[in-house]
Design a protein around this motif. Structure first.
Motif, short mmCIF file in Angstrom:
data_model
loop_
_atom_site.label_atom_id
_atom_site.label_comp_id
_atom_site.label_asym_id
_atom_site.label_seq_id
_atom_site.Cartn_x
_atom_site.Cartn_y
_atom_site.Cartn_z
N GLU A 15 -35.17 -3.53 5.34
CA GLU A 15 -35.02 -4.71 4.54
C GLU A 15 -34.61 -4.13 2.91
OE1 GLU A 15 -38.63 -6.81 4.38
OE2 GLU A 15 -38.60 -7.53 6.54
N ALA A 19 -31.24 -5.31 1.19
CA ALA A 19 -31.30 -5.81 -0.26
C ALA A 19 -30.48 -5.14 -1.12
CB ALA A 19 -32.56 -5.98 -0.85
N ILE A 22 -26.59 -5.63 -0.41
CA ILE A 22 -26.18 -6.91 -1.02
C ILE A 22 -26.13 -6.79 -2.59
CG2 ILE A 22 -26.75 -9.45 -1.33
CD1 ILE A 22 -28.07 -9.19 1.75
N HIS A 23 -26.96 -6.28 -3.25
CA HIS A 23 -27.08 -6.15 -4.63
C HIS A 23 -25.66 -5.40 -4.94
CE1 HIS A 23 -28.82 -5.80 -8.74
NE2 HIS A 23 -28.29 -4.70 -8.69
N GLY A 26 -22.41 -7.33 -2.46
CA GLY A 26 -22.24 -8.87 -2.54
C GLY A 26 -22.73 -9.14 -0.95
N PRO A 27 -22.91 -10.78 -0.98
CA PRO A 27 -23.74 -11.22 0.21
C PRO A 27 -22.79 -10.58 1.73
CG PRO A 27 -23.32 -12.68 -1.44
CD PRO A 27 -22.35 -11.72 -2.01
N HIS A 28 -21.62 -10.43 1.64
CA HIS A 28 -20.99 -10.10 2.77
C HIS A 28 -21.39 -8.70 3.35
CE1 HIS A 28 -18.89 -7.03 0.25
NE2 HIS A 28 -18.57 -6.56 1.49
N SER A 30 -24.28 -8.03 4.39
CA SER A 30 -25.20 -8.26 5.31
C SER A 30 -24.47 -8.27 6.85
CB SER A 30 -26.03 -9.51 5.02
OG SER A 30 -25.19 -10.65 5.41
N ARG A 31 -23.12 -8.64 6.80
CA ARG A 31 -22.39 -8.78 8.09
C ARG A 31 -21.81 -7.50 8.51
NH1 ARG A 31 -20.53 -13.03 5.04
NH2 ARG A 31 -18.63 -12.06 4.88
N ARG A 210 -14.17 -6.13 0.62
CA ARG A 210 -14.44 -6.41 -0.84
C ARG A 210 -13.18 -6.77 -1.47
NH1 ARG A 210 -18.34 -1.82 -3.53
NH2 ARG A 210 -18.24 -3.43 -5.10
N ASN A 214 -14.72 -8.64 -6.90
CA ASN A 214 -16.01 -7.96 -6.73
C ASN A 214 -15.76 -6.56 -7.33
OD1 ASN A 214 -17.45 -5.95 -4.53
ND2 ASN A 214 -18.74 -7.61 -4.87
#
Length: 285
Positions: A15, A19, A22-23, A26-28, A30-31, A210, A214
């Motif tokens: 986890e 995190a 993502i920090h 970016g949100p992508h 996680s995939r 990216r 970004n």
């Protein structure tokens, strides 16, 4: 294909890694992160996916085995390696020894999750991995006395840096460094800073997930437009074109320009003192 791989057995550790990614990206992210279940899968994924970052717990499969970590750093020198583990008090020396095995960054896990601190270590690991691509070129172009300062500047160039701070990395006044760079046929100190920041940008753009925005944000450029303008001016390509061409294109352009006296990105290069430039013959009318 996953640009980020992780071998972190503990759920809380996974986890925290997610995190931090993502920090940092970016949100992508996680995939595009793959959490491996064993060291064997971790090694296979590195071979097949060609990631830019690999985060691992050196105790994931039991006692630390130095030979397999050293093998990773030898086979994949451009891969950013980050060791992330709850190091027992009696194994702190093992954590330090990982640097000698080619691991770029080491972070000890605490009870809580400091995603920001881990994101900073990720950024540092990527910077150190970039050295393995850039420094061999600089070794061919620059005198040995300048190389330690250039290495330090390359690491610092993820963020904007001024001439005074850059000069301190070389251990001399900026004016002295400018003279040494000029004598070596290298760009000025200000232009060297820009080149090194662009190397970082090209390195990050290798991750096709990216965006230019970004990358500009990660490297603290004023805007995506500012990054695009500098990329065109120095490398001669847009960020999208550089993404496909790779870091070798930026390094080749830097090497092409370095051996000229008083070069400027907006003008054709002039020959360095003592070097002849062959001019193509004009076609007859």
């Amino acid at each position: 294909m996953y640009p980020y791989l992780a071998l972190v057995p503990d759920p809380g550790g996974r986890e925290c890694v997610l995190a931090a990614l993502i920090h940092q990206f970016g949100p992508h992210a996680s995939r595009h992160v793959r959490f491996c279940r064993s060291w064997g899968e971790f090694e296979r994924r590195i071979l097949t996916d060609g990631p830019q970052l690999a985060i691992f717990d050196p105790y994931a499969d039991g006692p630390l085995r130095t030979e397999r970590i050293a093998r990773l750093s030898t086979r994949f020198p451009a891969l950013a390696l980050l060791a992330f583990a709850a190091f027992p008090p009696d194994r702190i020396q093992e954590a330090l020894d990982l640097y000698g095995l080619g691991v770029h960054e080491v972070m000890a896990r605490e009870r809580g999750c400091d995603a920001h601190a881990l994101a900073e270590r990720i950024a540092s690991a990527l910077s150190r991995a970039l050295e393995s691509k850039v420094m061999p070129v600089l070794v061919e172009l620059a005198p040995a006395t300048l190389l330690p300062g250039m290495r330090a500047l390359l690491r610092k160039a993820r963020v904007p840096i001024g001439p005074r701070e850059a000069g301190a990395l070389f251990g001399a006044h900026p004016a002295t460094i400018r003279k040494k760079l000029r004598a070596a046929g290298l760009p000025s100190l200000n232009k060297l800073i820009i080149w090194f920041r662009l190397f970082h940008a090209i390195h990050l753009l290798a991750d096709h997930h990216r965006t230019v925005e970004n990358v500009a944000l990660a490297l603290d450029f004023p805007s995506a437009s500012a990054l695009c303008n500098q990329m065109r001016r120095y490398v001669g390509l847009t960020p999208q074109q550089v993404r496909n061409a790779g870091l070798h294109r930026g390094l080749r352009e830097f090497a092409r320009r370095h051996a000229v006296d008083g070069w400027h990105p907006d003008h054709p290069p002039r020959p360095a003192r003592g070097l002849a430039v062959r001019t193509p013959a004009r076609a007859s009318a």
